[in-house]
Design an enzyme around this catalytic site. Structure first.
Site, short mmCIF file in Angstrom:
data_model
loop_
_atom_site.label_atom_id
_atom_site.label_comp_id
_atom_site.label_asym_id
_atom_site.label_seq_id
_atom_site.Cartn_x
_atom_site.Cartn_y
_atom_site.Cartn_z
CE LYS A 121 -1.84 1.76 3.86
NZ LYS A 121 -2.62 1.69 4.92
CG ASP A 139 -7.14 4.09 2.48
OD1 ASP A 139 -8.24 3.85 1.52
OD2 ASP A 139 -6.91 5.15 2.75
#
Length: 228
Positions: A121, A139
């Site tokens: 991420k 997220d």
């Protein structure tokens, strides 16, 4: 609504209403963004923006940070979530940058994820924000909003599954923008517990809204098919 139509409507709306979205983290160069994103895990951007100015002032380069130590750096970070681990991650990240990358921030996901504290991420955030690469950081906001809208199937249970769906169906040239569109929509409109459907401008393409409307009609709470 077909998936292709849903994606097109999503892109059309945000391209018009938010053509140049940006991260809400404060930064002036790739190194600062990397520090901020590592710190932002499970913490708010607002909190991170409160602590990073002092870090950037006193540790302006990877070389400065690499020569620091836990006791020196920890006080700057103590107010964020998981400060012990993040202090160790920042120190390890800086040392690896200096030793393995000449103090430069690598520009690929595969290189970035070698750094302490950097997962997929975070690497996707850095590459998409700094270099506009077609990478999608997933997220909690992106995960929630993309599924509510119906951009990804409800059966997508992991961030990677969501990422692959979004990068498959979004036009390549807007993927780095769509990351921000989904985050900001989730942060300010499509809230986790109490989504602001009454003021949401894209309910016409939202599967979550459509499902709730049908349920309320069935219960006779709004006009529509009432139970007999």
């Amino acid at each position: 609504m077909l998936k292709k139509e849903r994606y097109q409507a999503f892109v059309n709306h945000f391209s018009d209403q938010m053509p140049l979205p940006e991260t809400e983290l404060f930064y002036e160069n790739p190194y600062q963004l990397l520090v901020a994103v590592i710190l932002s895990a499970q913490c708010t951007d607002k909190r991170i923006n409160m602590v990073t100015p002092a870090i950037f002032r006193d540790f302006p380069t990877p070389q400065h940070l690499a020569t620091s130590n836990f006791d020196e750096l920890f006080p700057y970070i103590r107010s964020v979530s998981y400060p012990n681990n993040k202090t160790k991650h920042l120190l390890g990240m800086a040392k690896m940058l200096v030793e393995d990358f000449g103090g430069e921030i690598p520009s690929t996901v595969n290189e970035l994820i070698k750094l302490p504290g950097v997962g997929r991420k975070t690497a996707n955030v850095i590459t998409s924000v700094v270099w506009n690469q077609p990478n999608m950081a997933v997220d909690t906001h992106v995960f929630r909003v993309s599924k509510r809208l119906g951009l990804v199937p409800a059966s997508a249970n992991t961030p990677l599954e969501v990422e692959l769906q979004l990068t498959k169906h979004l036009p390549k040239e807007v993927i780095h923008k769509a990351h921000h569109w989904l985050i900001l929509h989730g942060r300010y409109t499509c809230l986790a517990r109490t989504p602001k459907c009454d003021s949401c401008p894209i309910t016409s393409i939202c599967r979550y809204f459509e499902k709730n409307q049908k349920m309320m009609q069935k219960m006779g709470l709004i006009e529509g098919n009432k139970p007999t």
